[in-house]
Design an enzyme around this catalytic site. Structure first.
Site, PDB file in Angstrom:
ATOM      1  N   HIS A   1      52.558  27.202  39.376  1.00 58.93           N
ATOM      2  CA  HIS A   1      51.360  27.977  39.070  1.00 58.93           C
ATOM      3  C   HIS A   1      50.202  27.011  38.862  1.00 58.93           C
ATOM      4  O   HIS A   1      50.404  25.888  38.388  1.00 58.93           O
ATOM      5  CB  HIS A   1      51.568  28.816  37.806  1.00 58.93           C
TER       6      HIS A   1
ATOM      7  N   HIS B   1      36.070  41.602  35.379  1.00 60.71           N
ATOM      8  CA  HIS B   1      34.693  41.466  35.880  1.00 60.71           C
ATOM      9  C   HIS B   1      34.249  42.694  36.677  1.00 60.71           C
ATOM     10  O   HIS B   1      33.071  42.947  36.814  1.00 60.71           O
ATOM     11  CB  HIS B   1      34.574  40.206  36.745  1.00 60.71           C
TER      12      HIS B   1
ATOM     13  N   ASP C   1      43.957  53.723  27.020  1.00 61.00           N
ATOM     14  CA  ASP C   1      44.343  53.170  28.309  1.00 61.00           C
ATOM     15  C   ASP C   1      43.561  51.911  28.667  1.00 61.00           C
ATOM     16  O   ASP C   1      44.119  50.953  29.173  1.00 61.00           O
ATOM     17  CB  ASP C   1      44.138  54.226  29.400  1.00 61.00           C
TER      18      ASP C   1
ATOM     19  N   GLY D   1      47.626  54.542  22.216  1.00 59.26           N
ATOM     20  CA  GLY D   1      47.419  55.559  23.232  1.00 59.26           C
ATOM     21  C   GLY D   1      46.185  55.356  24.091  1.00 59.26           C
ATOM     22  O   GLY D   1      45.931  56.136  25.004  1.00 59.26           O
TER      23      GLY D   1
ATOM     24  N   HIS E   1      38.324  30.096  42.780  1.00 53.54           N
ATOM     25  CA  HIS E   1      38.972  30.742  41.635  1.00 53.54           C
ATOM     26  C   HIS E   1      40.320  31.256  42.139  1.00 53.54           C
ATOM     27  O   HIS E   1      40.697  30.985  43.277  1.00 53.54           O
ATOM     28  CB  HIS E   1      38.044  31.862  41.118  1.00 53.54           C
TER      29      HIS E   1
ATOM     30  N   HIS F   1      38.360  40.496  39.922  1.00 57.49           N
ATOM     31  CA  HIS F   1      39.308  40.694  38.829  1.00 57.49           C
ATOM     32  C   HIS F   1      38.857  41.832  37.906  1.00 57.49           C
ATOM     33  O   HIS F   1      37.665  42.068  37.730  1.00 57.49           O
ATOM     34  CB  HIS F   1      39.458  39.404  38.009  1.00 57.49           C
TER      35      HIS F   1
ATOM     36  N   SER G   1      46.130  27.248  37.302  1.00 62.44           N
ATOM     37  CA  SER G   1      45.135  28.134  36.708  1.00 62.44           C
ATOM     38  C   SER G   1      43.914  28.252  37.620  1.00 62.44           C
ATOM     39  O   SER G   1      43.587  27.334  38.361  1.00 62.44           O
ATOM     40  CB  SER G   1      44.717  27.586  35.345  1.00 62.44           C
TER      41      SER G   1
ATOM     42  N   HIS H   1      32.473  33.843  28.563  1.00 63.57           N
ATOM     43  CA  HIS H   1      33.909  34.029  28.842  1.00 63.57           C
ATOM     44  C   HIS H   1      34.784  33.190  27.921  1.00 63.57           C
ATOM     45  O   HIS H   1      35.445  32.250  28.374  1.00 63.57           O
ATOM     46  CB  HIS H   1      34.274  33.652  30.288  1.00 63.57           C
TER      47      HIS H   1
ATOM     48  N   HIS I   1      40.911  28.666  36.371  1.00 64.16           N
ATOM     49  CA  HIS I   1      39.747  28.305  35.556  1.00 64.16           C
ATOM     50  C   HIS I   1      39.678  26.798  35.372  1.00 64.16           C
ATOM     51  O   HIS I   1      40.680  26.166  35.022  1.00 64.16           O
ATOM     52  CB  HIS I   1      39.822  28.972  34.177  1.00 64.16           C
TER      53      HIS I   1
ATOM     54  N   ASP J   1      31.735  29.707  32.429  1.00 63.99           N
ATOM     55  CA  ASP J   1      33.107  30.075  32.064  1.00 63.99           C
ATOM     56  C   ASP J   1      33.683  29.096  31.041  1.00 63.99           C
ATOM     57  O   ASP J   1      33.641  27.886  31.239  1.00 63.99           O
ATOM     58  CB  ASP J   1      33.941  30.048  33.366  1.00 63.99           C
TER      59      ASP J   1
END
Lengths: 553, 553
Positions: free
Chosen positions: B362, B74, B46, B44, B139, B71, B364, B388, B366, B193
């Site tokens: 796709h 962050h 959020d 429950g 990024h 994002h 990434s 990170h 990173h 990172d």
């Protein structure tokens, strides 16, 4: 002319709870009785079974249940289904290991009168209008079989889970010769495993894992923990062999690991040299470089031995920097997060972790695309209905069948509850039968639609407010302060204030009810519910369950 | 001599909720204020925020908050933290897109007085004892920056999320020149990172995705749906370009997709030719082969547009056989099952589905291992503290730093709440500070330890029994039949019988209490609880919450 019906009750459009009804001349053979594990939305549910309503009215028509192998998704629902099928008397047949595992399960459920029979691959039984034969296959558990059900229309071949391992650990490859013979005699319908149809080529042999384990072990200076499925007896054998080659003793940790190793040894599937096994308590007496622990927990299961070790909560095995944990298994879809969490706790302790991404320390038990094609070419079925896979895999399997020359009109992409009806003229889907999920909750079975699950979701999302209102039977006036109780409603600093507001709201509702001459408890309860739910939402911006209880004295 | 402290409050030993306190001469700059999404055990809940207790007593010492990029992990916790930090007045700095996204979030929380400032990469601000400069990075979202905080001890460089994309879609590669300059001037500490340190080599450029999308599109005859992160503006650009090249119009579906495209266009990050965009309602007016839908839902989110389409529950887009859905994103760990379910429903409809496993649709955001090493070599930091990443990635990052020549004693594998204290003599971890998780539940914040979560887990597992007992104040005798209410307890056919047993148990408890002269309501409630819980467990073999309520009248 007797018709033939093949009705999958589970395992199509999903991975898990495999169960198939094969019906001929009014008689039924059930192949596999598997279960699934619940997803997080199925709050509080323990297990998921195929809906077997179709069988409830047909108990007397069941000739037999046949189990292809001992995995939960093929065998796990057996005790539940037998318990619930009133008047079930039919025999259950399986190979030696699945029989032993079924017996253990039935015993746990105190179902000691079931007519459970171990049969050997190659043996042919006559079951009413069917002949039944198990064909030996290779998979990630010993004694796996395909099921050949002969009828006067031809043979239905249900492969179960399989790979064509040419060098299995026990030296017993799949009986391709018998499959080819069945193909020559004429297979009417092939229902084959689709689990790995999306992987190209041939799956690697189980026996390649052993040398890789030994290589990995040879680089380890501290203790080694290997986690794998407890039922993967040949994997356990290879871990034992690698440990022996490097002069390490083996300790078994986790209830199901000890149990399955016991069964495997008693059936001769597992050979552990004298003196190799040590108890979990003896681990600390041995030098680190002399120990391999074989543990449950490869799926990150919350209460498993490995998970406890990772969270430094295992009584016998305390891991430390320099120890190595080898995941000799891949996560089942849905378990990735739990597995990754376990791995990261191990890194936090300072352990090294080896997964199948780092070294070939795992081999799948399911054949890849070329094996699926080989099966099709060996068996040369007239009709094909892919089994054991989500809709994507069923479609890819259908494409492979087409690629090896099965006419598209003879390939049936099915679904749970959709019967394939075959007679001399042809084959086609019949009207859908009831199918779906049955939930096991504790010891009870029930339906998806049960309102309790909606309630649980609501309770788990936002908690519950209970407001007890006591009124006099004569005139409906409040005779005690309302009791306000809440559970699962977090961060309620202002509870006292809200409680006071709730009391005021109750008084207002009651006096409004008195003004409207409302006296029925149900109507009063509804009024209180609406007023209180609005208040709670206004204050908390959440919708906990609001439960007014009106007591008349 | 002023000391320097770098205290990560989130993002170490986990992926998500990045937040770092940099402290010098008694003054503080906070870098990033990110959130995480809850795991299923956090029933429950959020959102999950970093525990920022450390800042509560230090509000007046905060010089600024700096956000590296837009994002959620962050930026997402910014409004919550500002709302809860009493007396917070400091400015917030970020590049153009994160500023626009922060403004939108602060507006939603009605925090319109926050001193939010857009700054450009390269601009240098003096903030008390710090200088602040953003260094442009690449990024998966535009306007991503590293943060260079100059102090008299040297520069602390926090990379944020980055890759070294040599051919980014907007033609603006990372400012390696400035990084090298900072390196020559002397970087004291690099916090980099670690997300993709476990991948070898260099990450593929974002701009390779476009041509692959075009190839995939060219093979499609029906409609095309592309799903991706809404904030990946350059991905959206490439989908638009590929659609344009093939004469297809583009429709945007999903609230965050429309919102982010709006922000991206207004900032000039996204160029969509006149007439290319059509409204979701216009889709059905166009021929199938003239449409590309860009949709939210790449993570299988329950209420997302794509999920609704997959379950045939979307008002504007009804998918059918022959349509193609392209997943231009990979599942974040933990979302695999939801994504797979969505994909399989699409197959069930008859759609084709293309994922990054099928084609390079796709890339990434990173950097991989070689990029992490390049960063280390450019910046030549004296000290390294990987950021990170879970503990595995932090360790791999440390190994990379060692591989490029950073002395092991200068590499610090940290943890949330563990401050790295640096002075002229050296660096080392200080005593741990409070850190952990803060939960957002509706509009309230709270702690992990909150008993409400345990209650919710209990409620969601087994439901609740409420038994209301009304007794006379004078003598404790029952003056009304006990009310028995249950919720979330499934499959209770025998409810009537159990209710009757509960009433009997209540009577027995009350008369035992009378015999023992127990009159305190608390003691009586405890007795009732124990007796009823035992009864319920005996009957159901479950442990629902049992809540007796004693009302005195």
């Amino acid at each position: 002319m007797a018709d033939l019906r093949v009705l999958p009750l589970g395992g199509l459009g999903e991975i898990g709870k495999n169960m198939t009804v094969v019906e001929h001349d009014g008689r039924i053979v059930v192949v596999d009785v598997g279960l699934r594990f619940p997803t997080p939305e199925m709050v509080g549910i323990d297990l998921v079974l195929p809906d077997f309503a179709y069988l409830r009215e047909r108990v007397d028509d069941i000739e037999a249940i046949v189990v292809t192998h001992g995995h939960e998704d093929h065998l796990g629902a057996l005790p539940w289904v037998i318990r619930e099928l009133e008047g079930f008397q039919a025999p259950v047949y399986a190979g030696p290991l699945p029989t032993a595992m079924a017996r253990s399960k039935l015993d746990e459920h105190k179902l000691r009168d079931v007519d459970l029979n171990e049969i050997e691959a190659g043996e042919v039984l006559e079951l009413g209008p069917f002949s039944l034969e198990l064909v030996h296959m290779t998979h990630s558990i010993p004694d796996s079989s395909a099921v050949a059900l002969g009828t006067e229309l031809g043979t239905v071949l249900i492969t179960g889970d399989y790979k064509f391992d040419q060098t299995p650990v026990d030296g017993q490859p799949a009986d391709v010769s018998r499959l080819a013979e069945l193909g020559r005699e004429g297979v009417l319908l092939l229902c084959g495993d689709s689990t790995n149809v999306d992987r190209d080529g041939f799956s690697p042999s189980e026996s390649v894992v052993g040398p890789h384990l030994e290589e990995v072990f040879a680089r380890c200076r501290g203790r080694i923990v290997v986690t794998s499925f407890a039922s993967n007896i040949h994997r356990v054998q290879q871990v034992v062999d690698a440990a022996e080659a490097l002069g390490r003793k083996v300790a078994l940790v986790g209830r199901s690991m000890r149990k399955n190793v016991g069964i495997g040894r008693s059936l001769g599937h597992l050979e552990i040299p004298e003196g190799m096994l040590v108890g979990p308590r003896e681990i600390s007496d041995l030098p680190d470089e002399r120990v391999v622990v074989i543990s449950t927990g490869s799926q990150g299961e919350p209460l498993s031995a490995l998970r406890r070790m990772a969270y430094r909560d295992h009584r016998q095995v305390e891991l430390k920097e320099g120890d190595t944990v080898v995941f000799s298994a891949t996560p089942i879809p849905g378990n990735e997060r739990a597995v990754n969490e376990t791995i990261d706790r191990l890194y936090h302790i300072g352990c090294d972790v080896i997964t199948p991404r780092d070294a070939p320390v795992h081999a799948s038990g399911h054949g890849y695309a070329e094996e699926v094609k080989l099966m099709l070419n060996l068996v040369k079925p007239r009709y094909v209905m892919p089994f054991h896979g989500d809709f994507k895999r069923l479609r890819l399997h259908a494409q492979l069948a087409e690629a090896v020359g099965v006419p598209p009109e003879n390939i049936f992409q099915g679904d749970n509850g959709l019967p394939l009806d075959i007679d001399k003229r042809g084959a086609g889907f019949g009207a859908p039968e009831q199918s779906g999920m049955i939930f096991v909750d504790g010891v009870e079975l029930g339906e998806m639609a049960d309102v309790a699950l909606r309630d649980r979701r609501m309770l788990s999302a936002d908690g519950i407010f209970i407001v007890v209102v006591t009124i006099a039977e004569q005139d409906g006036r409040s005779v005690a302060d309302p009791e306000v109780i809440f559970r699962g409603v977090p961060f309620l600093d202002e509870a006292d204030e809200l409680e006071e507001e709730i009391r005021l709201t109750v008084e207002e509702s009651l006096s409004r009810a008195a003004g409207d001459r409302v006296r029925e408890v149900d109507v009063l309860t509804d009024m209180l519910h609406d007023d209180l739910a609005k208040l709670v939402y206004d204050r908390l911006r959440r919708r906990p369950m609001v439960l007014p209880v009106v007591v008349e004295v």
